[in-house]
Design an enzyme around this catalytic site. Structure first.
Site: not given
Lengths: 149, 151
Positions: B67, B100
């Protein structure tokens, strides 16, 4: 405004800097840890802080980890909480004006201390604009409701 | 990989660019909208959740949502249980979101990054694998937190 701040060990140093910065501007800040650089699991910190926002105890919260990503993921899992990871001033403002995000997440390995101060200043100074953003935030709440217990 | 992609009107043009990049890289792309840049799309949070749903249900391996800032749509995607969405407007974060966080959905801000930076972020996000190790337990904690609040 009552702000609560938390971090993992990666965000410990930046958290200290931001607490000093906000207190110098007269903002009341509650530090919920961590208090050392010993390794912790960031999801625990993010959940605890998000719950204290969801309960209404604090209006705003700041979470810091290495990238801000993990903290944002976890805080957003808590119903009623909207967390924004923002590393530019435009996004920090929009997080409040468009998204009514009560939580700002920062990556201490991504932004330096002076930029982080500017991000916090922009986020603290900005308020939800309502208007055409209001039905959009309602849609987020609808997504929340769909999966919530 | 199968990639579900979704945006609001503000990110429509960037979505077109990213769709082409993904197709050129050999990925299979499903576009869940918006399908125009002319009408402000109030439903984009639902599009963000729809992309996350595709990943949750195994219909897509990865999701990409966009967006103006990436914030609103990333919040919506993260509300979907079992799906972790990372808002990344820089390359380091994009790499770590995979290594991660094992994030399967990437969020971008079309008004924050330019096309070429966005393309590099997407390339890194698609190429980088989860490191596992100490991150497995942390990510398992996210699932536990989620279960507390979700149906």
């Amino acid at each position: 405004m009552k702000i609560i701040i938390g971090s993992d060990q990666n965000g410990f140093g930046l958290k200290k800097v931001l607490i000093g910065h906000m207190e110098s501007k007269g903002i009341e800040v509650t530090d919920m840890g961590v208090y050392t650089e010993d390794p912790v699991d960031y999801p625990d910190i993010a959940e605890q802080l998000a719950l204290r926002i969801a309960s209404g105890e604090f209006e705003r919260g700041i979470l810091i980890c290495g990238t801000g990503v993990g903290m944002a993921i976890v805080a957003n899992k808590v119903p009623g909480v909207r967390a924004a990871c923002a590393h530019d001033v435009y996004s920090a403002e929009r997080a409040r004006k468009s998204n009514d995000a009560q939580v700002l997440t920062l990556g201490s390995l991504v932004v330096g201390t002076e930029l982080a101060k500017s991000l916090v200043d922009a986020w603290v100074a900005s308020e939800f604009a309502g208007g055409r953003s209001a039905p959009k935030v309602e849609k987020i709440k609808a997504v929340d409701e769909r999966y919530r217990k | 990989m199968k990639v579900a992609i979704g945006s609001d009107h503000a990110a429509y043009q960037l979505k077109q660019v990213i769709k082409k990049l993904l197709t050129d890289l050999g990925h299979q792309v499903e576009d869940l909208g918006a399908f125009t840049d002319s009408v402000p799309a109030n439903d984009y949070h639902l599009t963000g959740a729809a992309v996350a749903d595709q990943v949750r249900e195994g219909k897509a391996d990865r999701g990409i949502v966009m967006c103006g800032s990436g914030i609103g749509i990333s919040i919506a995607a993260n509300k979907v249980p079992g799906v972790d969405c990372a808002l990344c407007n820089d390359l380091f974060t994009a790499r770590k979101s995979r290594e991660h966080n094992d994030a399967r959905v990437l969020a971008l801000g079309a008004r924050v990054v330019g096309e070429e930076v966005a393309k590099e972020i997407v390339k890194i996000f698609m190429q980088t694998e989860f490191e596992g190790g100490r991150h497995i337990a942390r990510n398992a904690n996210i699932r536990k937190i989620e279960q507390k609040y979700s149906k």
